[in-house]
Design a protein around this motif. Structure first.
Motif, mmCIF file in Angstrom:
data_model
loop_
_atom_site.group_PDB
_atom_site.id
_atom_site.type_symbol
_atom_site.label_atom_id
_atom_site.label_comp_id
_atom_site.label_asym_id
_atom_site.label_seq_id
_atom_site.Cartn_x
_atom_site.Cartn_y
_atom_site.Cartn_z
ATOM 1 N N ARG A 1 0.833 -1.205 0.000
ATOM 2 C CA ARG A 1 0.000 0.000 0.000
ATOM 3 C C ARG A 1 0.869 1.258 0.000
ATOM 4 N N MET B 1 -11.767 -4.830 -2.437
ATOM 5 C CA MET B 1 -10.308 -4.815 -2.406
ATOM 6 C C MET B 1 -9.848 -3.386 -2.115
ATOM 7 N N GLN C 1 -12.795 -0.777 -3.257
ATOM 8 C CA GLN C 1 -13.563 -0.927 -4.497
ATOM 9 C C GLN C 1 -13.570 -2.411 -4.833
ATOM 10 N N PRO D 1 -12.039 2.402 -12.206
ATOM 11 C CA PRO D 1 -10.968 1.658 -11.541
ATOM 12 C C PRO D 1 -9.658 1.728 -12.321
ATOM 13 N N GLY E 1 -8.449 -0.368 -3.537
ATOM 14 C CA GLY E 1 -8.449 0.066 -4.924
ATOM 15 C C GLY E 1 -7.947 1.488 -5.092
ATOM 16 N N TYR E 2 -7.483 1.741 -6.303
ATOM 17 C CA TYR E 2 -7.022 3.066 -6.723
ATOM 18 C C TYR E 2 -7.782 3.387 -7.989
ATOM 19 N N TYR E 3 -8.436 4.529 -7.996
ATOM 20 C CA TYR E 3 -9.378 4.827 -9.063
ATOM 21 C C TYR E 3 -9.392 6.315 -9.359
ATOM 22 N N GLU F 1 -7.565 6.508 -3.313
ATOM 23 C CA GLU F 1 -7.505 5.185 -2.701
ATOM 24 C C GLU F 1 -8.779 4.953 -1.890
ATOM 25 N N SER G 1 -5.706 -2.266 -8.072
ATOM 26 C CA SER G 1 -6.191 -2.744 -6.785
ATOM 27 C C SER G 1 -5.307 -3.899 -6.343
#
Length: 155
Positions: free
Chosen positions: A27, A46, A43, A69, A48-50, A40, A72
């Motif tokens: 992370r 999990m 999502q 998305p 997630g980074y979107y 962050e 992740s």
């Protein structure tokens, strides 16, 4: 394995203790290297980074209420899995990653279309993941996503 978490910290607290430090390191690696603009959160159950709706109001075409998305990761039964949509959508980035991986790990790459599986969790190539994170900006991801979406609708 799916965790019902409300935040990345909550997610990590629910995984087996022997994986928590590795997930914290993963992370931190992503957060320290991902270009500005990505957010962050949780999502699809999990971390997630979107692309947030404030930047890309259309959201994800399959579920517009979801932000777009990008990356992740999840703790699964036999591995820690990293998902990266850019690797799936950009053949040059995929090629780069596949060629770089052996320089960072003595183990064979275990990879699907967008999923990289790390079965040996103590041998995750964090330096390679850090570099991968720097390879695509929010704007580049949106452009690639929209181009691929338009092309798929033409077929």
């Amino acid at each position: 394995m799916h965790y019902d978490a409300s935040s990345p910290e909550d997610y990590i607290s629910q995984v087996p203790e022997e994986r928590q430090d590795i997930l914290k390191q993963l992370r931190a690696t992503i957060n320290d290297n991902l270009p500005k603009g990505f957010e962050e959160g949780i999502q699809y159950k999990m971390i997630g980074y979107y692309v947030p709706h404030s930047i890309y109001p259309n959201g994800y075409h399959c579920a517009p209420e979801e932000p777009l998305p990008f990356m992740s990761f999840a703790s699964q039964k036999n591995s820690i899995n990293l998902y990266h949509s850019g690797i799936y959508a950009n053949p040059e980035l995929h090629k780069w990653f596949v060629e770089e991986y052996p320089k960072h790990s003595k183990y064979k790459l275990d990879m699907g279309k967008s999923c990289i599986r790390f079965k040996r969790i103590n041998d995750i190539p964090f330096d390679l993941i850090a570099e991968l994170c720097t390879k695509m900006t929010v704007e580049q991801w949106i452009d690639l996503y929209e181009t691929n979406l338009k092309n798929s609708r033409k077929k």
